[in-house]
Write a protein that holds these residues in place. Structure first.
Motif, PDB file in Angstrom:
ATOM      1  N   ALA A  58       0.818  -1.213   0.000  1.00 29.04           N
ATOM      2  CA  ALA A  58       0.000   0.000   0.000  1.00 29.04           C
ATOM      3  C   ALA A  58       0.850   1.259   0.000  1.00 29.04           C
ATOM      4  CB  ALA A  58      -0.935  -0.002   1.204  1.00 29.04           C
ATOM      5  N   ALA A  59       2.069   1.171   0.537  1.00 30.97           N
ATOM      6  CA  ALA A  59       2.938   2.348   0.651  1.00 30.97           C
ATOM      7  C   ALA A  59       3.755   2.614  -0.603  1.00 30.97           C
ATOM      8  CB  ALA A  59       3.876   2.171   1.844  1.00 30.97           C
ATOM      9  N   LEU A  60       3.712   1.709  -1.572  1.00 35.03           N
ATOM     10  CA  LEU A  60       4.476   1.932  -2.793  1.00 35.03           C
ATOM     11  C   LEU A  60       3.957   3.163  -3.527  1.00 35.03           C
ATOM     12  CD1 LEU A  60       4.733  -1.725  -4.193  1.00 35.03           C
ATOM     13  CD2 LEU A  60       6.437  -0.473  -2.854  1.00 35.03           C
ATOM     14  N   ALA A  61       4.870   3.886  -4.146  1.00 34.90           N
ATOM     15  CA  ALA A  61       4.478   5.101  -4.871  1.00 34.90           C
ATOM     16  C   ALA A  61       5.116   5.096  -6.251  1.00 34.90           C
ATOM     17  CB  ALA A  61       4.900   6.338  -4.094  1.00 34.90           C
ATOM     18  N   GLY A  62       4.288   5.147  -7.284  1.00 37.72           N
ATOM     19  CA  GLY A  62       4.782   5.214  -8.647  1.00 37.72           C
ATOM     20  C   GLY A  62       5.530   3.964  -9.065  1.00 37.72           C
ATOM     21  N   GLY A  63       6.112   4.025 -10.266  1.00 34.82           N
ATOM     22  CA  GLY A  63       6.883   2.910 -10.782  1.00 34.82           C
ATOM     23  C   GLY A  63       6.027   1.718 -11.170  1.00 34.82           C
ATOM     24  N   ALA A  64       6.692   0.597 -11.439  1.00 31.61           N
ATOM     25  CA  ALA A  64       5.997  -0.614 -11.882  1.00 31.61           C
ATOM     26  C   ALA A  64       6.337  -1.772 -10.957  1.00 31.61           C
ATOM     27  CB  ALA A  64       6.378  -0.956 -13.317  1.00 31.61           C
ATOM     28  N   LEU A  65       5.341  -2.601 -10.692  1.00 34.32           N
ATOM     29  CA  LEU A  65       5.469  -3.759  -9.806  1.00 34.32           C
ATOM     30  C   LEU A  65       5.155  -5.019 -10.591  1.00 34.32           C
ATOM     31  CD1 LEU A  65       5.691  -4.983  -6.860  1.00 34.32           C
ATOM     32  CD2 LEU A  65       3.189  -4.710  -6.769  1.00 34.32           C
TER      33      LEU A  65
END
Length: 594
Positions: free
Chosen positions: A261-268
Motif C-alpha cells: 500500500a505504501a508503494l508510490a509510482g513505478g511498476a510492480l
C-alpha cells in the motif's frame, strides 16, 4: 463444534450476520500452497473431507465439496452422514463450481470468499462467472475467524540457511538474475508470495509446511534492496546479519500488505497465478502492475549441473534405503504381520538412516489390492489393511535430502500376481518406458508429451485420471512448476528446458481390485542439435528395481526389454557400493536381466 453439521451451522450463522448468501472456502492459504499449515485448513475442518484438493461451497440450504476423480471414493466415505455433498468434477482445474454458483445464486445475492486466500486468477474467473448474472462477490471478510475461535496461530519454526555445500548458486547471484528479469519486464519492484520461490531465491529453508522445507513469508524485491516478511523470531540475529550483507532486510510478516500500500509510482511485477486477490488489492493505485510468471519459478525449475550432481547422489542414497526396505519386506511378508501403516514406518526409518536425509517429501501412500486403486489413498490407524495373501502392493513415497527431493512409486507382488494384474502392470511399464525414451525439440510444451505415456494404455482401451508428470524441486516442494506432463492446456511457460526434473507416472486403477503406478523422476538433458532442431531427452534419475515378477514378457518389444535391462544394470552399478547384507542380496537378485 465437534461435528461437521455443527460447524456448517456456525458458518451459516456467520454468513447471515455478514449479509452473505453463499460462502466459498478454497483449499489454499495466502501463498496458494499445496500443503497447508493448520491455520488455513478451513475447508478440511468445516467439511471433514481430508483430501489435499477441493472446494467447499455453503449456502443456506446446501453444502458441497467439488473434488476430482482422485478423491471420489475417499470423499464419499468421509462426507457420509455429514450433510455435505460430493460434487464430482473431471479434473482439479475444472470450473464446474463456477457454473453451479452462476446457475444457483440469484441476481442481487452475495458470495463471500476470503480474498487473502483466493488466487488472483481464481478471483478473475469468479468475477467473470458471477458479474453477468448480477451476483455480488465480497472478498473483504474472513468468516472462518468468526466460526473457529480456536483457530491455529501462524507456524513458528525457525528459518535456516540451506547448507552452502548443497547450494551452488549464491543468494546474491539469484537476486541479480531476478533483477535482470525485472529490468526486462520494465519493473522496478517484484512481489513474491509463493513459498518455494522465496526459499529458493534466498537460499533459506524452514519447517512451516508438512513435507516441504519452506517457511511462511512474502518478499519484495527492489532494484537495490530486498525485504523478507516473516513472523518475528523466526530469523535469528546471525542469519539476519548474513541476509543484510546481501542487501536483504527482515520485516514483520504482517507488514507485507502495508508495504504494498505504501508503494508510490513505478511498476510492480506480480504473477497473477501465484498471488492472492487480497495482496493485489493492497497495491497502491499509482503503481503500474505488470503481470507475468515469477522469474524465480522458471529459474528454480532449471537445475544447474552442480545441483543435478547433488540430486544424483541423493537418488543413490534413496535407492539404497529402498533396497534395505524391500529386503526387509520380502523377508517378512506373509511371515509376520505387516500393515500399510508398517510400510510407512519402515520405509521412513530406512531413509532416515541415509546421509543428509531431512524428512519424507510427502505422506507415504501404501495401498494393498483395492486400496491401491485409490490414487491418493492414505492408511490411517482407524482404516488400513493388513498385507497378506496374494495381490499387488502400491507404494508411493519420497524423501527430502539436503541435496535433492525424491518421489518414487513401485508396485510389488505379494504372493502370486494374476495374469490380469501382470497385464496391467506391463502396460503401465510400457507407458513409463515410452515417455522415458522420448526425444523432443527443446521448448516442446510439456503437456504435448502426455500422450506418449498413455498410448500403450489407450491401445488397450485403458486410461487414468491424473497427470502423467509434475515438476520436482531441489530440496524443495515435491510438486513444482511450471512444466506439467498432463492434459493441461499448453501455455508458453510450460516449455521443456534443460535441467528440469519431472516425474513420469502413468497408472491403471481398477476400483475395488488393484492399482498400478510406476513412477520415476527424469532430468531434461541435451540430446542432439542438427539440421532438424535442438533436441532434449530424459535421463532417468530414480534408482530402484522394477518388480520383474509382475511383468508379462510377451507384451514387451525388444527395445523395451533392452531399456529395462539397461536400467537395471545402471541401478545395480550405482547402488551396489551403498548396499550390504540382505539389501545387497536383494539388489543383486532383482536387477538380473529379463
Amino acid at each position: 463444534m465437534d461435528t461437521v453439521p455443527q460447524r456448517i451451522a456456525s458458518l451459516r450463522a456467520a454468513m447471515r450476520n455478514a449479509g452473505a448468501d453463499a460462502c466459498l472456502v478454497p483449499s489454499s492459504d495466502p501463498h496458494l500452497s499445496e500443503y497447508l499449515p493448520k491455520r488455513w485448513q478451513a475447508r478440511r475442518w468445516l467439511s471433514g473431507f481430508t483430501g489435499s484438493m477441493g472446494t467447499l461451497i455453503v449456502t443456506a440450504d446446501f453444502a458441497g465439496v467439488w473434488a476430482d476423480g482422485r478423491y471420489w471414493v475417499q470423499a464419499e466415505q468421509e462426507l457420509a452422514g455429514s450433510g455435505v455433498q460430493l460434487m464430482k468434477i473431471d479434473t482439479a482445474a475444472s470450473s464446474q463450481h463456477l457454473q453451479w454458483l452462476a446457475d444457483t445464486l440469484q441476481a442481487g445475492q452475495t458470495l463471500a470468499v476470503d480474498g487473502d486466500v483466493l488466487g488472483l486468477a481464481a478471483a478473475k474467473a469468479l468475477q467473470a462467472a458471477l458479474a453477468p448474472r448480477g451476483i455480488q462477490l465480497r472478498t473483504d471478510i474472513d468468516l472462518i475467524d468468526a466460526v473457529d475461535p480456536q483457530r491455529a496461530p501462524l507456524p513458528d519454526a525457525a528459518v535456516y540457511q540451506h547448507d552452502a555445500a548443497f547450494a551452488p548458486q549464491s543468494r546474491a547471484d539469484k537476486l541479480a538474475r531476478v533483477r535482470e528479469a525485472m529490468r526486462q519486464a520494465s519493473a522496478e519492484r517484484h512481489f513474491i508470495s509463493t513459498l518455494d520461490d522465496i526459499a529458493w531465491l534466498f537460499n533459506l529453508r524452514g519447517a512451516d509446511v508438512n513435507y516441504n522445507p519452506v517457511f511462511i513469508s512474502h518478499a519484495l524485491i527492489e532494484t537495490a534492496r530486498a525485504t523478507l516478511f516473516v513472523a518475528p523470531g523466526k530469523v535469528d540475529a546471525a542469519l539476519a546479519a548474513q541476509l543484510a550483507a546481501d542487501g536483504v532486510q527482515i520485516a514483520d510478516y504482517a507488514a507485507a500488505k502495508p508495504a504494498l500500500a505504501a508503494l508510490a509510482g513505478g511498476a510492480l511485477l506480480i504473477d497473477p497465478r501465484r498471488v492472492t486477490l487480497g495482496l493485489r488489492q493492497a497495491v497502491a493505485d499509482g503503481v503500474k502492475v505488470v503481470e507475468a510468471i515469477n522469474p524465480s519459478t522458471l529459474m528454480k525449475s532449471q537445475k544447474t549441473a552442480a545441483e543435478a550432481a547433488h540430486v544424483r547422489k541423493a537418488m543413490e542414497q534413496d535407492g539404497a534405503a529402498l533396497c534395505e526396505f524391500f529386503a526387509w519386506f520380502e523377508a517378512n511378508v506373509n511371515q509376520t504381520r505387516i500393515t500399510e501403516l508398517t510400510i510407512d514406518e519402515q520405509i521412513t526409518a530406512a531413509r532416515a538412516r541415509r546421509p543428509d536425509f531431512v524428512s519424507p517429501s510427502f505422506g507415504t501412500i501404501a495401498g494393498f489390492n483395492a486400496n491401491g486403486a485409490l490414487p491418493h489413498y492414505h492408511a490411517t490407524p482407524e482404516a488400513h489393511s493388513e498385507i497378506k495373501g496374494d495381490g499387488l502392493l502400491l507404494i508411493d513415497s519420497g524423501g527430502q535430502y539436503l541435496g535433492g527431493t525424491t518421489d518414487i512409486t513401485r508396485v510389488v507382488a505379494v504372493g502370486a500376481p494374476t495374469a490380469a494384474q501382470k497385464r496391467d502392470f506391463t502396460l503401465v511399464l510400457k507407458g513409463t518406458m515410452a515417455l522415458s525414451m522420448a526425444h523432443f525439440p527443446r521448448g516442446t510444451l510439456s503437456p504435448m508429451l502426455d500422450a506418449l505415456a498413455r498410448a500403450p494404455l489407450w491401445q488397450n482401451d485403458i486410461d487414468f485420471g491424473h497427470g502423467t508428470g509434475h515438476g520436482v524441486g531441489y530440496f524443495l516442494n515435491v510438486h513444482e512448476g511450471p512444466q506439467s506432463i498432463s492434459r493441461a492446456v499448453p501455455e508458453p511457460h510450460m516449455a521443456m528446458r534443460e535441467g528440469m526434473i519431472t516425474s513420469i507416472e502413468p497408472g491403471v486403477y481398477r476400483d475395488g481390485q488393484w492399482g498400478v503406478r510406476i513412477e520415476n523422476l527424469v532430468l531434461n538433458v541435451a540430446s542432439e542439435k542438427n539440421q532438424f532442431g535442438d533436441f532434449l531427452k530424459f535421463e532417468t534419475l530414480t534408482l530402484c528395481p522394477i518388480d520383474r515378477r509382475c511383468i508379462e514378457r510377451s507384451l514387451l518389444t525388444q527395445p523395451e526389454i533392452d531399456w529395462l535391462n539397461g536400467y537395471h544394470a545402471e541401478v545395480r552399478a550405482r547402488l551396489l557400493p551403498l548396499a550390504d547384507g540382505a539389501a545387497r542380496d536383494w539388489l543383486l537378485a532383482n536387477t538380473e536381466a529379463l
